[in-house]
Scaffold this motif. Structure first.
Motif, short mmCIF file in Angstrom:
data_model
loop_
_atom_site.label_atom_id
_atom_site.label_comp_id
_atom_site.label_asym_id
_atom_site.label_seq_id
_atom_site.Cartn_x
_atom_site.Cartn_y
_atom_site.Cartn_z
N ALA A 1 37.35 47.04 41.77
CA ALA A 1 36.59 46.38 40.71
C ALA A 1 36.44 47.30 39.51
O ALA A 1 36.51 46.85 38.35
CB ALA A 1 35.22 45.97 41.24
N ARG A 2 36.29 48.59 39.76
CA ARG A 2 36.15 49.53 38.66
C ARG A 2 37.42 49.59 37.82
O ARG A 2 37.35 49.73 36.59
CB ARG A 2 35.82 50.92 39.20
N GLU B 1 39.34 47.25 37.11
CA GLU B 1 39.40 46.08 36.23
C GLU B 1 38.29 46.06 35.19
O GLU B 1 38.43 45.41 34.15
CB GLU B 1 39.34 44.81 37.08
N LEU B 2 37.21 46.76 35.46
CA LEU B 2 36.06 46.73 34.55
C LEU B 2 36.05 47.88 33.55
O LEU B 2 35.70 47.70 32.38
CB LEU B 2 34.75 46.74 35.34
N GLU B 3 36.42 49.08 34.00
CA GLU B 3 36.36 50.26 33.13
C GLU B 3 37.17 50.10 31.85
O GLU B 3 36.70 50.49 30.77
CB GLU B 3 36.79 51.51 33.89
N LEU C 1 37.56 47.68 30.00
CA LEU C 1 36.85 46.87 29.02
C LEU C 1 35.91 47.71 28.17
O LEU C 1 35.55 47.31 27.06
CB LEU C 1 36.06 45.77 29.72
N ARG C 2 35.54 48.86 28.68
CA ARG C 2 34.64 49.75 27.93
C ARG C 2 35.41 50.66 26.97
O ARG C 2 34.80 51.40 26.21
CB ARG C 2 33.82 50.60 28.90
N PRO D 1 40.07 41.53 33.40
CA PRO D 1 39.18 41.33 34.54
C PRO D 1 38.66 39.89 34.61
O PRO D 1 38.74 39.16 33.65
CB PRO D 1 38.04 42.28 34.25
N LYS E 1 32.55 40.15 33.50
CA LYS E 1 32.12 41.12 32.50
C LYS E 1 31.15 42.11 33.11
O LYS E 1 30.44 41.81 34.03
CB LYS E 1 31.47 40.40 31.30
#
Length: 210
Positions: free
Chosen positions: A33-34, A36-38, A40-41, A207, A210
């Motif tokens: 999950a990280r 796919e999320l990181e 975005l930052r 991802p 959000k």
């Protein structure tokens, strides 16, 4: 019970580094999950639809590429388009597919026709032998018919060789076989009208939150 979290792959063309070295074989791990999320930052990413998101995610999950053990976004950006598309498909299959789909992807790649610039080995050309032309031993008069000659015989060459027609047929058959393999794979996974082996595959859809 063991869980396989890393899978080998071979790029269709390969990555050429700054020193001109070609890297084709590599490994990709399952995404978290990280992963796919990181991305975005990252300040260079404008949102979930930003194509750069694909590059950042793949840079995180590709563990090895040839002799390169530290894969950066710069390396992913340097891939040929077909290699990037392949990694997108590979990412989607190992993270969201099953064993059969994984094997189908590898089989479709192996059975496909060679890429442009990666042609087949040159076919051997058979020697052509001509038979002597036989002529009538009788003197030829001015009013006589033209001298008859036996047809020139041409060696058929190695068994199975029938000239350019067979080579063209073989090449066409290889193209059709490869196309059929990819089409069959896409139909099995995505159904009619969907290109599972698309140039913008599952990675761009991540991802999912959000």
């Amino acid at each position: 019970m063991s869980l396989q979290t890393s899978y080998p792959f071979v790029l269709p063309r390969g990555y050429v580094d700054a020193h001109g070295t070609l890297h084709k074989a590599g490994r990709m791990r399952l995404a978290t999950a990280r992963d796919e999320l990181e991305p975005l930052r990252d300040p260079t990413v404008s949102g979930p639809d930003d194509p750069r998101l694909t590059v950042l995610v793949l840079a995180r999950v590709v563990e090895q590429l040839g002799t390169l053990e530290l894969i950066t976004s710069h390396d992913i950006e340097g891939l040929f388009a077909i290699d990037l598309a392949f990694l997108q498909d590979f990412y989607g299959v190992i993270n969201f597919g099953n064993q059969e789909e994984y094997e189908q992807l590898l089989r479709a790649q192996a059975e496909g026709p060679p890429l442009l610039g990666q042609g087949r080995p040159a076919a051997a050309v058979s020697a052509v032998s001509a038979a002597p032309v036989s002529a009538s031993a009788e003197p030829v008069s001015a009013s006589a018919e033209p001298v008859s000659a036996a047809p020139v015989s041409v060696s058929a060459g190695p068994a199975g060789f029938d000239g350019g027609d067979s080579l063209a047929a073989e090449f066409e058959a290889g193209q059709l076989a490869g196309a059929a393999a990819f089409a069959s794979f896409g139909a099995d996974l995505g159904g009619p009208g969907e290109r599972v082996l698309s140039r913008r595959g599952a990675v761009e859809e991540i991802p999912r939150g959000k």
